[in-house]
Every structure is written in structure tokens, then in C-alpha cells.
Design a protein around this motif. Sequence first.
Motif, PDB file in Angstrom:
ATOM      1  N   MET A 252       1.304  -1.484  -0.027  1.00  0.00           N
ATOM      2  CA  MET A 252       0.262  -0.186  -0.289  1.00  0.00           C
ATOM      3  C   MET A 252       0.724   1.241   0.217  1.00  0.00           C
ATOM      4  N   ILE A 253       1.866   1.112   0.850  1.00  0.00           N
ATOM      5  CA  ILE A 253       2.659   2.722   0.920  1.00  0.00           C
ATOM      6  C   ILE A 253       3.477   2.657   0.091  1.00  0.00           C
ATOM      7  N   ILE A 254       4.309   1.788  -1.224  1.00  0.00           N
ATOM      8  CA  ILE A 254       4.535   1.669  -2.503  1.00  0.00           C
ATOM      9  C   ILE A 254       3.549   2.230  -3.163  1.00  0.00           C
ATOM     10  N   THR A 255       2.281   1.921  -3.509  1.00  0.00           N
ATOM     11  CA  THR A 255       1.097   2.473  -4.351  1.00  0.00           C
ATOM     12  C   THR A 255       1.293   3.960  -3.945  1.00  0.00           C
ATOM     13  N   LEU A 256       1.087   4.266  -2.755  1.00  0.00           N
ATOM     14  CA  LEU A 256       0.873   5.898  -2.219  1.00  0.00           C
ATOM     15  C   LEU A 256       2.148   6.426  -2.715  1.00  0.00           C
ATOM     16  N   LEU A 257       2.927   6.100  -2.635  1.00  0.00           N
ATOM     17  CA  LEU A 257       3.903   6.386  -3.150  1.00  0.00           C
ATOM     18  C   LEU A 257       3.857   6.750  -4.507  1.00  0.00           C
ATOM     19  N   VAL A 258       3.805   5.772  -5.637  1.00  0.00           N
ATOM     20  CA  VAL A 258       3.404   5.795  -7.358  1.00  0.00           C
ATOM     21  C   VAL A 258       2.600   6.930  -7.163  1.00  0.00           C
ATOM     22  N   ILE A 259       1.501   6.581  -6.619  1.00  0.00           N
ATOM     23  CA  ILE A 259       0.436   8.164  -6.709  1.00  0.00           C
ATOM     24  C   ILE A 259       1.307   9.026  -6.748  1.00  0.00           C
ATOM     25  N   GLY A 260       2.148   9.498  -5.629  1.00  0.00           N
ATOM     26  CA  GLY A 260       2.632  11.355  -5.522  1.00  0.00           C
ATOM     27  C   GLY A 260       3.189  11.011  -5.852  1.00  0.00           C
ATOM     28  N   ALA A 261       3.526  10.558  -6.864  1.00  0.00           N
ATOM     29  CA  ALA A 261       5.495  10.789  -7.966  1.00  0.00           C
ATOM     30  C   ALA A 261       4.715  11.086  -8.924  1.00  0.00           C
ATOM     31  N   GLY A 262       3.875  10.355  -9.081  1.00  0.00           N
ATOM     32  CA  GLY A 262       2.491  10.836 -10.857  1.00  0.00           C
ATOM     33  C   GLY A 262       2.144  11.950 -10.773  1.00  0.00           C
ATOM     34  N   GLY A 263       1.527  12.087  -9.353  1.00  0.00           N
ATOM     35  CA  GLY A 263       1.007  13.323  -9.280  1.00  0.00           C
ATOM     36  C   GLY A 263       1.865  14.627  -9.101  1.00  0.00           C
ATOM     37  N   PHE A 264       3.507  14.616  -8.214  1.00  0.00           N
ATOM     38  CA  PHE A 264       4.098  15.808  -7.890  1.00  0.00           C
ATOM     39  C   PHE A 264       4.714  16.152  -9.768  1.00  0.00           C
ATOM     40  N   LEU A 265       4.666  15.026 -10.297  1.00  0.00           N
ATOM     41  CA  LEU A 265       5.376  15.102 -12.005  1.00  0.00           C
ATOM     42  C   LEU A 265       4.160  16.105 -12.609  1.00  0.00           C
ATOM     43  N   GLY A 266       3.315  15.411 -12.811  1.00  0.00           N
ATOM     44  CA  GLY A 266       1.609  16.049 -13.334  1.00  0.00           C
ATOM     45  C   GLY A 266       1.674  17.823 -12.940  1.00  0.00           C
ATOM     46  N   ALA A 267       1.513  17.747 -11.544  1.00  0.00           N
ATOM     47  CA  ALA A 267       1.571  18.920 -11.067  1.00  0.00           C
ATOM     48  C   ALA A 267       2.269  20.398 -11.594  1.00  0.00           C
ATOM     49  N   ILE A 268       3.585  19.436 -11.920  1.00  0.00           N
ATOM     50  CA  ILE A 268       4.620  20.845 -12.064  1.00  0.00           C
ATOM     51  C   ILE A 268       4.720  20.559 -13.733  1.00  0.00           C
ATOM     52  N   SER A 269       3.927  20.305 -13.970  1.00  0.00           N
ATOM     53  CA  SER A 269       3.879  19.962 -15.425  1.00  0.00           C
ATOM     54  C   SER A 269       2.915  21.101 -15.940  1.00  0.00           C
ATOM     55  N   ARG A 270       1.273  21.244 -15.549  1.00  0.00           N
ATOM     56  CA  ARG A 270       0.084  21.520 -15.482  1.00  0.00           C
ATOM     57  C   ARG A 270       0.705  23.347 -14.951  1.00  0.00           C
ATOM     58  N   TYR A 271       1.656  23.225 -14.386  1.00  0.00           N
ATOM     59  CA  TYR A 271       2.346  25.069 -13.661  1.00  0.00           C
ATOM     60  C   TYR A 271       2.564  25.512 -14.489  1.00  0.00           C
ATOM     61  N   LEU A 272       3.579  24.544 -15.049  1.00  0.00           N
ATOM     62  CA  LEU A 272       4.735  25.039 -16.840  1.00  0.00           C
ATOM     63  C   LEU A 272       4.087  25.777 -17.735  1.00  0.00           C
ATOM     64  N   LEU A 273       2.908  24.314 -18.254  1.00  0.00           N
ATOM     65  CA  LEU A 273       2.584  24.761 -19.039  1.00  0.00           C
ATOM     66  C   LEU A 273       1.427  25.360 -18.679  1.00  0.00           C
ATOM     67  N   SER A 274       0.221  26.200 -17.885  1.00  0.00           N
ATOM     68  CA  SER A 274      -0.473  27.178 -17.507  1.00  0.00           C
ATOM     69  C   SER A 274       0.042  27.993 -17.715  1.00  0.00           C
ATOM     70  N   THR A 275       2.163  28.803 -17.501  1.00  0.00           N
ATOM     71  CA  THR A 275       2.193  29.603 -17.494  1.00  0.00           C
ATOM     72  C   THR A 275       2.839  30.068 -18.895  1.00  0.00           C
ATOM     73  N   PHE A 276       2.895  28.616 -19.257  1.00  0.00           N
ATOM     74  CA  PHE A 276       3.379  29.052 -20.858  1.00  0.00           C
ATOM     75  C   PHE A 276       2.182  29.848 -21.499  1.00  0.00           C
ATOM     76  N   PHE A 277       0.743  28.751 -21.565  1.00  0.00           N
ATOM     77  CA  PHE A 277      -0.218  29.346 -22.552  1.00  0.00           C
ATOM     78  C   PHE A 277      -1.327  30.211 -21.500  1.00  0.00           C
ATOM     79  N   PHE A 278      -0.529  30.998 -20.866  1.00  0.00           N
ATOM     80  CA  PHE A 278      -1.072  32.250 -19.786  1.00  0.00           C
ATOM     81  C   PHE A 278      -2.222  33.127 -20.130  1.00  0.00           C
TER      82      PHE A 278
END
Length: 120
Positions: free
Chosen positions: A1-27
Motif C-alpha cells: 500500500m505504501i509503495i502504491t501511494l508513493l507511485v501515485i504521489g510521484a506521478g501527481g508531483f510530476l503532473g502538477a509541475i507539468s500543468r503549472y509550467l504549461l499553464s504559465t506558458f499558455f497564460f
Amino acid sequence: MIITLLVIGAGGFLGAISRYLLSTFFFKWNINKIPLGTLIINVSGSFAAGVLFAKDNISETQINFLMIGFLGSFTTFSTFNYELLQLGESNGKVHFLIYGAAMYAANILAAYLGYSWSNN
């Protein structure tokens, strides 16, 4: 369960950063005050979700990282709703309806196209 949460969290971290960078580009990309950045991000995420859904050889770990983590935080329904309400308040019902309908239609179409493209 901990590994699953870490995998989801890592994906979420990268997704949120990607969204932020693209949002600022397309602002500054707006047509009639309709924010295209969120539309582009959500449509591309919906397309990617369709592609991933069509894959037979994707593991549960990959689903957790990519679909739940990365795409879950990359696409942004809450930002869409916030922008939608702002449009309704400042520009009236026409912009509200155009942006809302375009977002839903484009995302459904993108998911279908991603699935169809990947399934062939």
C-alpha cells in the motif's frame, strides 16, 4: 500500500509541475477571454487517458503512476470550473456556455480519439 501511494504521489508531483509550467506558458492565450491554456491541458490529458485506457499491456503500477497520479493532477477540473464561473460573472452567459460546452465536448472527443488511435 505504501509503495502504491508513493507511485501515485510521484506521478501527481510530476503532473502538477507539468500543468503549472504549461499553464504559465499558455497564460496569455485567450480567445474572447476564454482561457485556452486549461482547455489545451485538459484535452491533451483526456487524449492521453484514452490512449492509456486502450493499452492491454499496461501494469497496475503504470496505471497508478500515469492515470491516477500524473494525469489526475495534470488535468484540472477545479481550475476549469473556477475559470468558468469567472467567465459567467464577468462576461455573461454566452462565454460561460461556449467555454463549458467546448471543454466537455473537446475532452470527450479527445478521450475517444486517443482510445481509437491507440486501439488500432
